[in-house]
Design a protein around this motif. Structure first.
Motif, short mmCIF file in Angstrom:
data_model
loop_
_atom_site.label_atom_id
_atom_site.label_comp_id
_atom_site.label_asym_id
_atom_site.label_seq_id
_atom_site.Cartn_x
_atom_site.Cartn_y
_atom_site.Cartn_z
N UNK A 62 1.31 -0.97 -0.28
CA UNK A 62 0.27 0.22 -0.01
C UNK A 62 1.01 0.81 -0.14
N UNK A 63 1.73 1.63 -1.58
CA UNK A 63 1.45 2.35 -1.44
C UNK A 63 1.15 4.18 -1.68
N UNK A 64 0.21 4.55 -0.19
CA UNK A 64 -0.57 5.72 -1.51
C UNK A 64 -0.06 6.32 -1.11
N UNK A 65 0.02 7.72 -2.48
CA UNK A 65 0.47 9.05 -2.34
C UNK A 65 -0.18 10.33 -1.35
N UNK A 66 0.45 10.50 -0.65
CA UNK A 66 0.77 11.89 0.57
C UNK A 66 0.33 13.00 0.18
N UNK A 67 1.12 13.09 -1.65
CA UNK A 67 1.55 14.52 -1.52
C UNK A 67 2.84 15.28 -1.85
N UNK A 68 2.15 17.08 -1.73
CA UNK A 68 3.17 17.35 -1.50
C UNK A 68 4.09 17.84 -0.10
N UNK A 69 5.41 17.62 0.84
CA UNK A 69 5.77 18.04 1.37
C UNK A 69 7.22 18.28 1.18
N UNK A 70 7.33 19.77 1.83
CA UNK A 70 8.21 20.57 1.46
C UNK A 70 9.01 20.68 2.75
N UNK A 71 10.45 18.95 2.92
CA UNK A 71 11.69 19.17 3.58
C UNK A 71 12.74 19.27 2.90
N UNK A 72 13.17 20.10 4.50
CA UNK A 72 14.45 20.56 3.66
C UNK A 72 15.75 19.07 4.45
N UNK A 73 15.44 18.25 5.20
CA UNK A 73 16.26 17.58 5.24
C UNK A 73 15.62 16.02 4.26
N UNK A 74 14.70 16.30 3.21
CA UNK A 74 14.99 14.47 2.69
C UNK A 74 15.02 15.43 0.59
N UNK A 75 15.56 14.58 0.54
CA UNK A 75 16.53 14.76 -0.64
C UNK A 75 15.31 15.40 -2.04
N UNK A 76 15.16 16.33 -2.75
CA UNK A 76 14.06 16.53 -3.93
C UNK A 76 13.63 15.44 -4.31
N UNK A 77 12.27 15.34 -4.28
CA UNK A 77 12.06 13.90 -5.84
C UNK A 77 10.74 13.20 -5.51
N UNK A 78 10.64 12.02 -4.94
CA UNK A 78 9.30 11.37 -4.74
C UNK A 78 10.87 10.36 -3.99
N UNK A 79 9.74 10.76 -2.54
CA UNK A 79 10.37 9.51 -1.30
C UNK A 79 9.08 8.55 -0.95
#
Length: 114
Positions: A62-79
Motif C-alpha cells: 500500500x504505497x498511497x500517494x501522500x501529496x507534496x511535502x516541502x522538507x529541507x532534510x529530504x532530497x528533492x523528488x519522490x520519496x
C-alpha cells in the motif's frame, strides 16, 4: 510497415540504491521531478510492483500517494516515508538523503527501431 511504435521501457520506475547512506538513482533512471509523476509511481507500486528494498509487507504494497511535502532534510523528488506513503518533495536543498527515493526511467519512452 511505414509506422513506428512508441514503446515504454520496463520498468518505468525503480527504487534508488544506497551509496554510503545516500540514496541515488541508478544509471538510466532519474529523479522524479513532479508531483503528478510521483502519484503515478505510487499507483505503479500499489499495482503489485516492487516494494521498497527491506520492506516486509503484504503484496501489493500500500504505497498511497501522500501529496507534496516541502522538507529541507529530504532530497528533492519522490520519496518513501518509511511506512506506507510516497510523497513529492519540491525542496531542492538536498540532492541526496537517507530517505529512499523512487526514480523514473530516463527517458520513460523511446521509438522503436524497426
Amino acid at each position: 510497415s511505414n509506422y513506428l511504435a512508441l514503446c515504454q521501457k520496463s520498468p518505468p520506475f525503480k527504487w534508488s540504491t544506497s551509496t554510503s547512506g545516500e540514496n541515488v538513482c541508478d544509471g538510466g533512471y532519474q529523479v522524479i521531478s513532479s508531483a503528478d509523476i510521483c502519484s503515478d509511481a505510487a499507483d505503479w507500486v500499489t499495482q503489485g510492483n516492487n516494494a521498497p528494498p527491506g520492506v516486509i509487507s503484504p503484496t501489493p504494497v500500500d504505497a498511497s500517494y501522500f501529496g507534496i511535502l516541502d522538507l529541507s532534510h529530504v532530497a528533492y523528488g519522490c520519496f518513501w516515508d518509511g511506512y506506507d506513503k510516497l510523497a513529492f518533495n519540491p525542496n531542492d536543498t538536498l540532492v541526496t538523503s537517507n530517505y529512499l527515493a523512487l526514480c523514473q526511467k530516463s527517458p520513460p519512452f523511446k521509438w522503436s527501431t524497426s
